[in-house]
Design a protein around this motif. Structure first.
Motif, PDB file in Angstrom:
ATOM      1  N   HIS A  10      -7.424  -1.349   1.157  1.00 33.48           N
ATOM      2  CA  HIS A  10      -6.268  -0.783   0.470  1.00 33.48           C
ATOM      3  C   HIS A  10      -6.652  -0.268  -0.915  1.00 33.48           C
ATOM      4  O   HIS A  10      -6.291   0.846  -1.308  1.00 33.48           O
ATOM      5  N   THR A  11      -7.389  -1.100  -1.650  1.00 32.32           N
ATOM      6  CA  THR A  11      -7.852  -0.690  -2.978  1.00 32.32           C
ATOM      7  C   THR A  11      -8.748   0.545  -2.886  1.00 32.32           C
ATOM      8  O   THR A  11      -8.637   1.474  -3.688  1.00 32.32           O
ATOM      9  N   ARG A  18      -9.689   1.217  -9.854  1.00 27.88           N
ATOM     10  CA  ARG A  18      -9.425  -0.022  -9.113  1.00 27.88           C
ATOM     11  C   ARG A  18     -10.605  -0.464  -8.260  1.00 27.88           C
ATOM     12  O   ARG A  18     -10.756  -1.649  -7.979  1.00 27.88           O
ATOM     13  N   GLU A  19     -11.441   0.464  -7.834  1.00 25.21           N
ATOM     14  CA  GLU A  19     -12.616   0.111  -7.046  1.00 25.21           C
ATOM     15  C   GLU A  19     -13.863   0.545  -7.806  1.00 25.21           C
ATOM     16  O   GLU A  19     -14.035   1.732  -8.086  1.00 25.21           O
ATOM     17  N   ALA A  27      -7.943   4.144  -4.705  1.00 26.74           N
ATOM     18  CA  ALA A  27      -8.935   4.576  -5.692  1.00 26.74           C
ATOM     19  C   ALA A  27      -9.579   5.899  -5.291  1.00 26.74           C
ATOM     20  O   ALA A  27      -9.794   6.778  -6.133  1.00 26.74           O
ATOM     21  N   ALA A  56       2.046   1.857  -3.434  1.00 27.15           N
ATOM     22  CA  ALA A  56       0.949   2.304  -4.302  1.00 27.15           C
ATOM     23  C   ALA A  56       0.671   3.783  -4.094  1.00 27.15           C
ATOM     24  O   ALA A  56       0.416   4.525  -5.055  1.00 27.15           O
ATOM     25  N   SER A  69      -5.627   3.805 -11.350  1.00 29.66           N
ATOM     26  CA  SER A  69      -5.829   3.784  -9.900  1.00 29.66           C
ATOM     27  C   SER A  69      -7.263   4.139  -9.544  1.00 29.66           C
ATOM     28  O   SER A  69      -7.867   3.538  -8.652  1.00 29.66           O
ATOM     29  N   LEU A 105       0.834  -1.206   0.000  1.00 27.72           N
ATOM     30  CA  LEU A 105       0.000   0.000   0.000  1.00 27.72           C
ATOM     31  C   LEU A 105       0.866   1.253   0.000  1.00 27.72           C
ATOM     32  O   LEU A 105       0.566   2.219  -0.718  1.00 27.72           O
ATOM     33  N   THR A 110     -20.000  -0.716  -3.079  1.00 26.46           N
ATOM     34  CA  THR A 110     -18.874  -1.313  -3.786  1.00 26.46           C
ATOM     35  C   THR A 110     -19.060  -2.821  -3.848  1.00 26.46           C
ATOM     36  O   THR A 110     -19.544  -3.437  -2.887  1.00 26.46           O
ATOM     37  N   HIS A 153     -15.244  -4.795  -1.217  1.00 22.15           N
ATOM     38  CA  HIS A 153     -14.572  -3.740  -0.454  1.00 22.15           C
ATOM     39  C   HIS A 153     -13.254  -4.243   0.115  1.00 22.15           C
ATOM     40  O   HIS A 153     -13.204  -5.006   1.067  1.00 22.15           O
ATOM     41  N   ASP A 154     -12.177  -3.825  -0.521  1.00 23.24           N
ATOM     42  CA  ASP A 154     -10.826  -4.063   0.003  1.00 23.24           C
ATOM     43  C   ASP A 154     -10.298  -2.712   0.465  1.00 23.24           C
ATOM     44  O   ASP A 154     -10.189  -1.779  -0.348  1.00 23.24           O
TER      45      ASP A 154
END
Length: 205
Positions: free
Chosen positions: A132-133, A105-106, A137, A60, A102, A57, A126, A129-130
């Motif tokens: 980090h993503t 990503r979500e 995003a 990123a 980026s 993360l 969403t 739901h992650d």
């Protein structure tokens, strides 16, 4: 004063107060602190306090920051970019691709919530739901909004000695990101004029 997540991310590269440049994302601990201090700027479905930052993360966020700062440099052109970027700018097309990737990503959809006795509100739905993503995003979408909005026209790179920040110009005569940078710039200008003055004479006005 209004705060923009994209500008906050770009400002994780900053003057350290001692002649160097500091990075607020330098370590996992630094990145964790930065995220938690800005929870109020993030969408409500992202709980910074529950987000466990890891090296993936952090990297990123750094890569997204590189893209954002490259596009900030494009936005202030033909004025010079921040000196922190001048020798290592990501090409604009690569920065655009990274930002848009980026942001995508979500996958989210706004949902209207309207309790019988309450007021309407938006909830983001969403599919997966992650945390980090979601964070990366959300920051990328904030940068898309910033760079496509009216504040882009007022974006500037601070020209004070050693400053590496970008800022949004809030009034017509603003030249620096904050008062301390203005003081430092005026002191440097005064010093240059004194050195340029002939011995026993006065500096040119």
């Amino acid at each position: 004063m209004e705060r923009w997540p994209a500008l906050e991310l770009a400002s994780t590269i900053r003057h350290d107060g001692d002649g160097g440049v500091a990075d607020d994302l330098a370590t996992i601990e630094d990145a964790t602190r930065w995220i938690r201090e800005r929870e109020g700027l993030l969408p409500p479905h992202i709980r910074a306090a529950d987000l466990a930052v890891d090296e993936e993360l952090r990297q990123a966020l750094i890569e997204l920051r590189r893209a954002v700062r490259a596009l900030f440099a494009r936005a202030v052109s033909p004025a010079p970019p921040s000196p922190a970027d001048a020798q290592r700018l990501m090409p604009a097309e690569e920065a655009l691709a990274r930002l848009n990737t980026s942001a995508a990503r979500e996958l989210i959809a706004p949902q209207l919530e309207w309790p019988r006795d309450g007021t309407p509100a938006t909830r983001l739905l969403t599919a997966r739901h992650d945390p980090h993503t979601a964070l990366v995003a959300a920051l990328a979408r904030a940068a898309v909004d910033f760079l496509s909005g009216p504040q882009r026209e007022q974006l500037r790179a601070c020209t004070a000695p050693r400053c590496v920040r970008y800022f949004v110009k809030s009034h017509g005569r603003q030249e620096w990101c904050k008062a301390s940078c203005g003081n430092r710039a005026r002191a440097a200008r005064h010093y240059r004029r004194r050195r340029a003055a002939p011995e026993g004479g006065s500096a040119p006005s």
